[in-house]
Scaffold this active site. Structure first.
Site, PDB file in Angstrom:
ATOM      1  N   ASN A  76       0.862  -1.182   0.000  1.00 41.11           N
ATOM      2  CA  ASN A  76       0.000   0.000   0.000  1.00 41.11           C
ATOM      3  C   ASN A  76       0.898   1.231   0.000  1.00 41.11           C
ATOM      4  O   ASN A  76       1.506   1.555   1.018  1.00 41.11           O
ATOM      5  CB  ASN A  76      -0.898  -0.027   1.251  1.00 41.11           C
ATOM      6  N   LYS A  99      -0.008   4.284  -0.301  1.00 42.93           N
ATOM      7  CA  LYS A  99      -0.701   5.455   0.267  1.00 42.93           C
ATOM      8  C   LYS A  99      -0.509   6.677  -0.638  1.00 42.93           C
ATOM      9  O   LYS A  99      -0.459   6.538  -1.855  1.00 42.93           O
ATOM     10  CB  LYS A  99      -0.209   5.712   1.694  1.00 42.93           C
ATOM     11  N   HIS A 110      -9.662   0.354   4.752  1.00 43.11           N
ATOM     12  CA  HIS A 110      -8.372   0.670   5.374  1.00 43.11           C
ATOM     13  C   HIS A 110      -8.597   1.622   6.547  1.00 43.11           C
ATOM     14  O   HIS A 110      -9.467   2.497   6.478  1.00 43.11           O
ATOM     15  CB  HIS A 110      -7.416   1.293   4.345  1.00 43.11           C
ATOM     16  N   GLU A 146      -7.099   4.140   7.534  1.00 39.87           N
ATOM     17  CA  GLU A 146      -6.981   5.577   7.237  1.00 39.87           C
ATOM     18  C   GLU A 146      -8.236   6.096   6.539  1.00 39.87           C
ATOM     19  O   GLU A 146      -8.477   7.311   6.510  1.00 39.87           O
ATOM     20  CB  GLU A 146      -5.701   5.827   6.420  1.00 39.87           C
ATOM     21  N   GLU A 162      -5.288  -5.390  10.375  1.00 39.08           N
ATOM     22  CA  GLU A 162      -4.362  -4.286  10.589  1.00 39.08           C
ATOM     23  C   GLU A 162      -4.729  -3.556  11.872  1.00 39.08           C
ATOM     24  O   GLU A 162      -5.591  -2.653  11.857  1.00 39.08           O
ATOM     25  CB  GLU A 162      -4.431  -3.310   9.414  1.00 39.08           C
ATOM     26  N   GLY A 188       1.868   2.422  10.560  1.00 35.92           N
ATOM     27  CA  GLY A 188       2.692   3.612  10.397  1.00 35.92           C
ATOM     28  C   GLY A 188       3.290   4.137  11.688  1.00 35.92           C
ATOM     29  O   GLY A 188       3.823   5.239  11.727  1.00 35.92           O
ATOM     30  N   SER A 211       3.268  -1.929  10.274  1.00 26.18           N
ATOM     31  CA  SER A 211       4.720  -1.803  10.479  1.00 26.18           C
ATOM     32  C   SER A 211       5.492  -3.085  10.172  1.00 26.18           C
ATOM     33  O   SER A 211       6.430  -3.437  10.885  1.00 26.18           O
ATOM     34  CB  SER A 211       5.019  -1.305  11.900  1.00 26.18           C
ATOM     35  N   GLY A 259       2.944  -1.042   4.263  1.00 27.73           N
ATOM     36  CA  GLY A 259       2.863   0.371   3.905  1.00 27.73           C
ATOM     37  C   GLY A 259       4.250   0.952   3.695  1.00 27.73           C
ATOM     38  O   GLY A 259       4.858   0.815   2.640  1.00 27.73           O
TER      39      GLY A 259
HETATM   40  C1  PEP Z   1      -0.882   0.017   5.725  1.00 30.30           C
HETATM   41  O1  PEP Z   1      -0.962   1.151   5.272  1.00 30.30           O
HETATM   42  O2  PEP Z   1      -1.736  -0.799   5.407  1.00 30.30           O
HETATM   43  C2  PEP Z   1       0.223  -0.318   6.619  1.00 30.30           C
HETATM   44  C3  PEP Z   1       0.235  -1.490   7.172  1.00 30.30           C
HETATM   45  O3  PEP Z   1       1.203   0.643   6.816  1.00 30.30           O
HETATM   46  P1  PEP Z   1       2.603   0.465   7.577  1.00 30.30           P
HETATM   47  O4  PEP Z   1       3.246  -0.809   7.058  1.00 30.30           O
HETATM   48  O5  PEP Z   1       3.400   1.679   7.224  1.00 30.30           O
HETATM   49  O6  PEP Z   1       2.309   0.339   9.032  1.00 30.30           O
END
Ligand code: PEP
Length: 240
Positions: A8, A10, A89, A91, A157, A163, A199, A220
Site C-alpha cells: 500500500n 498510500k 483501510h 486511514e 491491521e 505507520g 509496520s 505500507g
Molecule cells: C498500511 O498502510 O496498510 C500499513 C500497514 O502501513 P505500515 O506498514 O506503514 O504500518
C-alpha cells in the site's frame, strides 16, 4: 498458494518513482499486489502488462457514475487497469469516517465491476485496551456475510500498529488471525486468505508470516523502497 505480499503506497511516490519500482518488481518476477495512488494507476498498468504483479486502487466510490466530484468509480478503476481495490483501510475508516453500510456498498460495487477487494479490519489502541479488539474485528467482518467469493483477502491491521513502528507481537497476530479464521468459517468464507498489516519490515516479516493463519502481509512504509519490499518478498518466497 504461497504467502501473499501486498504493497500500500498510500499518498506517496510520483509517476517516475512508482513506475521504476513497479518495473523492477516485474523484472524480478515478483507476484506482489500493488496499491498505488489514483494518478499512478494507468501508467503503472502499462508498465505491468505481461507480468505477474496485480494492480489495485486504494479506494473507490460506492456510486456507479455521475455527479460525484472528486470520486473515482469501480468501472474507472477497471478501465485504468486495476483488478483489485482496498476497502476499509483504517486511514479511510478513521480519517474519513467510513464504516458499516458505506463499506458494504463499496464492496458490492467493486464486485459488480469485477474488482476483487482486499478488505481491511482492525481495532484501535483504545479498543484493544478496553478488551474489545475481537468484538470490533468481528463487527468489521460481519459486512462480508452477503459477499460470498467476491473478496481477494482480508487484512488484519491493528490501527495502533499502522505507520507507528509498533508491530503486533507474533503471538498477538496469531491469536487474532485464528479468531478471524473462525469468524470467516462461520460466514462460509473458508478459503479467504488473511494478511497481517502494521509496520511490517524485513526484520519482523518472518516471525509474522510463520504464524498460523497468517497468509501474507500488507506493507505500507516498507513497500516504498525496492530493497525493503524485495527483502519482505524474499521472506515470503522462502516460507512458501
Ligand atoms: C498500511 O498502510 O496498510 C500499513 C500497514 O502501513 P505500515 O506498514 O506503514 O504500518
Amino acid at each position: 498458494m504461497g504467502k501473499i505480499v501486498a504493497a500500500n503506497w498510500k499518498m506517496n511516490l510520483r509517476r517516475q518513482s512508482g513506475c521504476e519500482l513497479a518495473s523492477a518488481l516485474k523484472t524480478d518476477g515478483r507476484e506482489c499486489w500493488l496499491f498505488p495512488s489514483f494518478t499512478l494507476l494507468a501508467p503503472i498498468a502499462d508498465t505491468l502488462i505481461g507480468g505477474t504483479l496485480k494492480l489495485g486502487a486504494q479506494d473507490l466510490s460506492p456510486e456507479l457514475d455521475g455527479a460525484f466530484t472528486g470520486d473515482v468509480s469501480a468501472e474507472m478503476l477497471g478501465d485504468a487497469g486495476c483488478t483489485m481495490v482496498l476497502v476499509g483501510h483504517s486511514e479511510r475508516r478513521h480519517g474519513h469516517g467510513e464504516q458499516g453500510e458505506l463499506l458494504l456498498r463499496k464492496l458490492k460495487r467493486a464486485a459488480e465491476a469485477g474488482l476483487k477487494p482486499l478488505y481491511c479490519v482492525g481495532e484501535t489502541l483504545e479498543e484493544r485496551e478496553a478488551g474489545r479488539a475481537k468484538e470490533v474485528v468481528k463487527e468489521h467482518l460481519s459486512v462480508l456475510k452477503d459477499l460470498q467469493g467476491t473478496c481477494a483477502a482480508v487484512a488484519y491491521e491493528p490501527v495502533w500498529a499502522i505507520g507507528t513502528g509498533l508491530t503486533a507481537t507474533p503471538e498477538q497476530a496469531a491469536e487474532m488471525h485464528a479468531f478471524i479464521r473462525d469468524e470467516l468459517t462461520k460466514l462460509g468464507l473458508t478459503d479467504l486468505p488473511i494478511l497481517y498489516g502494521g509496520s511490517v519490515k524485513p526484520g519482523n516479516a518472518k516471525d509474522l508470516m510463520t504464524q498460523p493463519h497468517v497468509d501474507g502481509v500488507l506493507v505500507g512504509g516498507a513497500s516504498l523502497k525496492l530493497d525493503s519490499l524485495r527483502a519482505i518478498d524474499d521472506v515470503a518466497r522462502e516460507i512458501g
